[in-house]
Design a protein around this motif. Structure first.
Motif, short mmCIF file in Angstrom:
data_model
loop_
_atom_site.label_atom_id
_atom_site.label_comp_id
_atom_site.label_asym_id
_atom_site.label_seq_id
_atom_site.Cartn_x
_atom_site.Cartn_y
_atom_site.Cartn_z
N UNK A 132 0.77 -1.09 -0.04
CA UNK A 132 -0.06 0.06 -0.10
C UNK A 132 0.79 1.28 -0.16
N UNK A 133 0.18 2.24 -0.37
CA UNK A 133 1.15 3.60 -0.31
C UNK A 133 1.53 4.04 1.18
N UNK A 134 2.69 4.35 1.29
CA UNK A 134 3.23 4.75 2.62
C UNK A 134 2.81 6.19 2.92
N UNK A 135 2.50 6.55 4.06
CA UNK A 135 2.53 7.85 4.43
C UNK A 135 2.98 8.39 5.75
N UNK A 136 3.32 9.48 5.93
CA UNK A 136 4.21 10.10 6.97
C UNK A 136 3.68 10.35 7.99
N UNK A 137 2.15 10.26 7.86
CA UNK A 137 1.07 10.86 8.62
C UNK A 137 1.12 9.91 10.16
N UNK A 138 1.27 10.59 11.23
CA UNK A 138 0.97 9.79 12.56
C UNK A 138 0.10 8.86 12.93
N UNK A 139 -1.30 9.17 12.09
CA UNK A 139 -2.35 8.51 12.31
C UNK A 139 -2.12 7.17 11.54
N UNK A 156 -0.87 2.92 14.04
CA UNK A 156 -1.52 1.66 14.45
C UNK A 156 -1.66 0.56 13.37
N UNK A 157 -1.94 0.83 11.99
CA UNK A 157 -1.92 -0.04 11.11
C UNK A 157 -0.42 -0.72 10.80
N UNK A 158 0.59 -0.04 11.04
CA UNK A 158 2.07 -0.33 11.03
C UNK A 158 2.42 -1.26 12.36
N UNK A 159 1.74 -0.98 13.32
CA UNK A 159 1.94 -1.71 14.55
C UNK A 159 1.10 -3.18 14.44
N UNK A 195 0.43 -4.64 11.63
CA UNK A 195 1.28 -5.41 10.69
C UNK A 195 2.46 -5.86 11.40
N UNK A 196 3.08 -5.60 12.00
CA UNK A 196 4.12 -5.98 12.56
C UNK A 196 4.09 -7.11 13.49
N UNK A 197 2.90 -7.05 14.54
CA UNK A 197 2.42 -8.12 15.02
C UNK A 197 2.04 -9.31 14.20
N UNK A 198 1.17 -9.29 13.00
CA UNK A 198 0.98 -10.15 12.00
C UNK A 198 2.16 -10.97 11.47
N UNK A 199 3.16 -10.13 11.22
CA UNK A 199 4.37 -10.62 10.84
C UNK A 199 5.13 -11.57 11.92
N UNK A 200 5.02 -11.19 12.87
CA UNK A 200 5.59 -12.28 13.98
C UNK A 200 4.84 -13.08 14.13
#
Length: 69
Positions: A39-46, A49-52, A54-59
């Motif tokens: 997906x398109x990356x964004x530098x928005x702080x909002x 949560x999705x990045x966190x 995604x990291x949990x899902x990867x683990x």
């Protein structure tokens, strides 16, 4: 996920100069199959949560296999 972390690290390293930066471009070579669409990356702080999540899902996938989620 690593590419997103790199983008955030570059952005954060700008400090107070962030407001002057309009674009950050990252290049990735030798990528794998498109089966795992990105997906398109964004530098928005909002977007933290999705990045966190995604990291949990990867683990979870690394520990229990790709069919876990």
């Amino acid at each position: 996920m690593l590419l997103a972390r790199a983008a955030y690290a570059v952005y954060e390293s700008l400090g107070v100069q962030r407001d002057r930066v309009r674009t950050i471009v990252l290049r990735a070579d030798a990528l794998q199959s498109a089966a795992n669409a990105t997906r398109q990356l964004t530098l928005d702080n909002a977007d933290d949560k999705p990045l966190a999540i995604e990291a949990v899902a990867d683990r979870a996938r690394a520990r229990f296999g790709h069919g876990v989620l």
